[in-house]
Design a protein around this motif. Structure first.
Motif, mmCIF file in Angstrom:
data_model
loop_
_atom_site.group_PDB
_atom_site.id
_atom_site.type_symbol
_atom_site.label_atom_id
_atom_site.label_comp_id
_atom_site.label_asym_id
_atom_site.label_seq_id
_atom_site.Cartn_x
_atom_site.Cartn_y
_atom_site.Cartn_z
ATOM 1 N N MET A 100 -17.852 -36.169 28.682
ATOM 2 C CA MET A 100 -16.492 -35.661 28.818
ATOM 3 C C MET A 100 -15.670 -35.681 27.532
ATOM 4 S SD MET A 100 -15.118 -36.698 32.592
ATOM 5 C CE MET A 100 -15.221 -38.474 32.440
ATOM 6 N N HIS A 101 -16.240 -36.188 26.442
ATOM 7 C CA HIS A 101 -15.448 -36.317 25.210
ATOM 8 C C HIS A 101 -16.210 -35.809 23.987
ATOM 9 C CE1 HIS A 101 -12.467 -38.538 27.464
ATOM 10 N NE2 HIS A 101 -13.434 -39.291 27.951
ATOM 11 N N LEU A 102 -17.035 -34.784 24.169
ATOM 12 C CA LEU A 102 -17.753 -34.229 23.030
ATOM 13 C C LEU A 102 -16.758 -33.686 22.007
ATOM 14 C CD1 LEU A 102 -20.711 -32.279 24.691
ATOM 15 C CD2 LEU A 102 -20.720 -34.580 23.703
ATOM 16 N N THR A 103 -17.005 -34.028 20.744
ATOM 17 C CA THR A 103 -16.114 -33.626 19.664
ATOM 18 C C THR A 103 -16.949 -33.239 18.455
ATOM 19 O OG1 THR A 103 -14.415 -35.173 20.417
ATOM 20 C CG2 THR A 103 -14.232 -34.382 18.149
ATOM 21 N N LYS A 104 -16.629 -32.104 17.842
ATOM 22 C CA LYS A 104 -17.314 -31.675 16.618
ATOM 23 C C LYS A 104 -16.239 -31.417 15.576
ATOM 24 C CE LYS A 104 -20.945 -30.290 14.214
ATOM 25 N NZ LYS A 104 -22.072 -31.187 13.851
ATOM 26 N N ALA A 105 -15.753 -32.504 14.976
ATOM 27 C CA ALA A 105 -14.632 -32.397 14.047
ATOM 28 C C ALA A 105 -14.972 -31.512 12.858
ATOM 29 C CB ALA A 105 -14.208 -33.786 13.577
ATOM 30 N N ALA A 106 -16.233 -31.535 12.415
ATOM 31 C CA ALA A 106 -16.627 -30.719 11.267
ATOM 32 C C ALA A 106 -16.497 -29.230 11.565
ATOM 33 C CB ALA A 106 -18.065 -31.040 10.865
ATOM 34 N N GLY A 107 -16.550 -28.882 12.850
ATOM 35 C CA GLY A 107 -16.373 -27.496 13.258
ATOM 36 C C GLY A 107 -14.987 -27.233 13.819
ATOM 37 N N ASN A 108 -14.070 -28.192 13.608
ATOM 38 C CA ASN A 108 -12.697 -28.117 14.130
ATOM 39 C C ASN A 108 -12.661 -27.988 15.646
ATOM 40 O OD1 ASN A 108 -11.393 -28.585 11.763
ATOM 41 N ND2 ASN A 108 -10.577 -26.532 11.490
ATOM 42 N N MET A 109 -13.716 -28.440 16.312
ATOM 43 C CA MET A 109 -13.676 -28.575 17.765
ATOM 44 C C MET A 109 -13.154 -29.985 17.998
ATOM 45 S SD MET A 109 -15.054 -29.801 20.692
ATOM 46 C CE MET A 109 -15.176 -29.337 22.390
ATOM 47 N N LEU A 110 -11.846 -30.078 18.255
ATOM 48 C CA LEU A 110 -11.169 -31.368 18.202
ATOM 49 C C LEU A 110 -11.116 -32.081 19.546
ATOM 50 C CD1 LEU A 110 -8.319 -30.558 15.666
ATOM 51 C CD2 LEU A 110 -10.616 -31.456 15.265
ATOM 52 N N GLY A 111 -12.182 -31.970 20.296
ATOM 53 C CA GLY A 111 -12.329 -32.818 21.460
ATOM 54 C C GLY A 111 -12.362 -32.124 22.793
ATOM 55 N N SER A 112 -12.992 -32.833 23.729
ATOM 56 C CA SER A 112 -12.967 -32.488 25.144
ATOM 57 C C SER A 112 -12.151 -33.586 25.819
ATOM 58 C CB SER A 112 -14.387 -32.464 25.708
ATOM 59 O OG SER A 112 -15.215 -31.601 24.955
ATOM 60 N N TYR A 113 -11.312 -33.209 26.769
ATOM 61 C CA TYR A 113 -10.343 -34.160 27.316
ATOM 62 C C TYR A 113 -10.474 -34.251 28.826
ATOM 63 C CZ TYR A 113 -8.555 -33.945 22.644
ATOM 64 O OH TYR A 113 -8.454 -34.023 21.274
ATOM 65 N N ALA A 114 -10.575 -35.487 29.320
ATOM 66 C CA ALA A 114 -10.795 -35.713 30.737
ATOM 67 C C ALA A 114 -9.518 -35.611 31.559
ATOM 68 C CB ALA A 114 -11.445 -37.078 30.957
ATOM 69 N N ILE A 115 -8.375 -35.810 30.941
ATOM 70 C CA ILE A 115 -7.105 -35.707 31.666
ATOM 71 C C ILE A 115 -6.710 -34.236 31.733
ATOM 72 C CG2 ILE A 115 -4.667 -36.344 31.689
ATOM 73 C CD1 ILE A 115 -5.425 -38.902 30.208
ATOM 74 N N VAL A 116 -6.614 -33.718 32.939
ATOM 75 C CA VAL A 116 -6.368 -32.292 33.134
ATOM 76 C C VAL A 116 -5.061 -31.861 32.465
ATOM 77 C CG1 VAL A 116 -5.969 -30.481 34.844
ATOM 78 C CG2 VAL A 116 -7.675 -32.260 35.277
ATOM 79 N N GLY A 117 -5.164 -30.886 31.576
ATOM 80 C CA GLY A 117 -3.994 -30.327 30.915
ATOM 81 C C GLY A 117 -3.485 -31.106 29.722
ATOM 82 N N ALA A 118 -4.029 -32.297 29.464
ATOM 83 C CA ALA A 118 -3.476 -33.160 28.422
ATOM 84 C C ALA A 118 -3.606 -32.564 27.025
ATOM 85 C CB ALA A 118 -4.159 -34.524 28.456
ATOM 86 N N HIS A 119 -4.599 -31.737 26.807
ATOM 87 C CA HIS A 119 -4.846 -31.233 25.461
ATOM 88 C C HIS A 119 -4.032 -29.985 25.119
ATOM 89 C CE1 HIS A 119 -7.366 -29.037 28.232
ATOM 90 N NE2 HIS A 119 -7.646 -28.139 27.324
ATOM 91 N N LEU A 120 -3.355 -29.387 26.088
ATOM 92 C CA LEU A 120 -2.577 -28.184 25.777
ATOM 93 C C LEU A 120 -1.428 -28.472 24.807
ATOM 94 C CD1 LEU A 120 -4.257 -27.255 28.306
ATOM 95 C CD2 LEU A 120 -2.355 -25.731 28.799
ATOM 96 N N PRO A 121 -0.646 -29.541 25.027
ATOM 97 C CA PRO A 121 0.376 -29.878 24.021
ATOM 98 C C PRO A 121 -0.230 -30.261 22.667
ATOM 99 C CG PRO A 121 0.865 -30.934 26.123
ATOM 100 C CD PRO A 121 -0.521 -30.394 26.225
ATOM 101 N N MET A 122 -1.447 -30.813 22.674
ATOM 102 C CA MET A 122 -2.100 -31.154 21.408
ATOM 103 C C MET A 122 -2.435 -29.885 20.625
ATOM 104 S SD MET A 122 -4.554 -34.200 22.821
ATOM 105 C CE MET A 122 -5.281 -34.542 21.251
ATOM 106 N N ALA A 123 -2.868 -28.845 21.334
ATOM 107 C CA ALA A 123 -3.144 -27.574 20.667
ATOM 108 C C ALA A 123 -1.868 -26.984 20.088
ATOM 109 C CB ALA A 123 -3.790 -26.602 21.650
ATOM 110 N N VAL A 124 -0.766 -27.151 20.805
ATOM 111 C CA VAL A 124 0.525 -26.696 20.293
ATOM 112 C C VAL A 124 0.861 -27.441 19.000
ATOM 113 C CG1 VAL A 124 3.009 -26.651 20.756
ATOM 114 C CG2 VAL A 124 1.389 -25.975 22.542
#
Length: 327
Positions: A100-124
């Motif tokens: 649930m938390h795969l992240t590929k920072a070198a490819g700017n894939m900045l995480g998978s998030y288990a809390i529904v909707g939590a990453h939308l403000p982070m993208a902002v």
């Protein structure tokens, strides 16, 4: 954006690798080699691959707990992903993230998030930082249909619109929020796109199983954002081939619905397009064989990889890779 036969073949092969990696993850769990929960994205491949093909390497990507396909589309290898799922030291997050938390920072894939909707403000926030630095980078937030009824979805769309930020919101609408049909609890037909006008931003609905359609839509909306015209929302309609998680047999889905969507498989659609472009069937078969061989080798490598060293448990806590608490 025109997709010729050679480019589409590359996208097809990438989707084939993702599909086989997801199947391998399922099989490894069933054999007891993957612990914890896993949310497979088989059936969603065209969204990750099509979107990534329209992005720059330095654009930011944020995904949900159903995010294996996004990590792979942004450069993670099947071996890295499967090793992470199997809690091996060679895993993408050194066995600290899991499925649930795969992240590929070198490819700017900045995480998978288990809390529904939590990453939308982070993208902002990522989009705001790109605008502040003048890099013309785009932030893309992928989320499920269920997140459209979460407060963070509305907060993120509103703030992105107010500040006219370079962010693209992509809803992977697979019709179900865990086990509940999204249509049963949502007042509008298109849970994401129909809400976009309330925030003054464009909202589109596309076939999320057609990699060419997804690529063209994302390319158009990303160009709009880079030009300074602000955020937009893309609702990509798709269907998961497995249940919500591996433990879910998905018996709540009508048989005729499942059959209809399985006939609309992203890989089958891409094969049809390849045939129309004159790509020989044996060339497509060769791509399938390469995908098979790559994933089979990844499974064996992950199985034979070492377990993580317990002494490494608290490393990577800070940006310098250390474990010391800071004040």
């Amino acid at each position: 954006m025109t997709t010729d036969g050679s480019r589409l073949l590359a996208l097809y092969e990438q989707m084939a690798v993702i599909r086989r990696t997801e199947q391998a993850a399922h099989d490894l769990f069933m054999s007891g080699l993957v612990k914890g929960t896993t949310h497979l994205a088989a059936g969603h491949e065209a969204i990750a691959v099509g979107a990534s093909a329209a992005l720059r390497d330095d654009d930011y990507v944020f995904a949900t707990y159903r995010g294996h396909h996004h990590a792979l589309a942004r450069g993670a290898t099947p071996e890295e992903c499967l090793a992470e799922l199997m809690s091996r030291a060679t895993g993408l997050c050194k066995a600290k993230g899991g499925s649930m938390h795969l992240t590929k920072a070198a490819g700017n894939m900045l995480g998978s998030y288990a809390i529904v909707g939590a990453h939308l403000p982070m993208a902002v926030g990522a989009a705001w930082s790109a605008r502040l630095r003048g890099t013309e980078q785009i932030a893309v937030a992928f989320f499920g249909d269920g997140a459209t009824n979460i407060g963070a979805f509305h907060e993120a769309l509103n703030l992105a619109a107010v500040w006219k930020l370079p962010v693209l919101f992509v809803c992977e609408n697979n019709l179900y929020m865990e086990y509940t049909p999204i249509a049963d609890v949502t007042a509008v037909a298109n849970p994401a796109a129909d809400r976009a006008p309330a925030y003054g931003i464009p909202g589109e609905v596309v076939d999320g199983n057609d990699v060419v359609v997804v690529q063209e839509a994302v390319a158009r909306l990303v160009a709009r954002a880079r030009a300074g015209d602000g955020p937009s929302l893309l609702e990509a309609q798709t269907y998961r081939h497995f249940g919500h998680s591996r433990a879910d047999p998905a018996t709540y889905r009508p048989a005729e619905e499942v059959e209809r969507w399985l006939k609309h498989d992203p890989l089958d659609l891409a094969r049809g397009r390849l045939a129309e472009l004159g790509v020989p069937a044996e060339t497509v078969t060769a791509a399938d064989e390469r995908a098979d061989n790559l994933v089979q080798a990844a499974v064996e490598a992950a199985k034979n990889a070492p377990a993580p060293d317990p002494r490494e448990a608290l490393t990577d806590v800070w940006a310098d890779g250390g474990a010391a608490w800071r004040t």
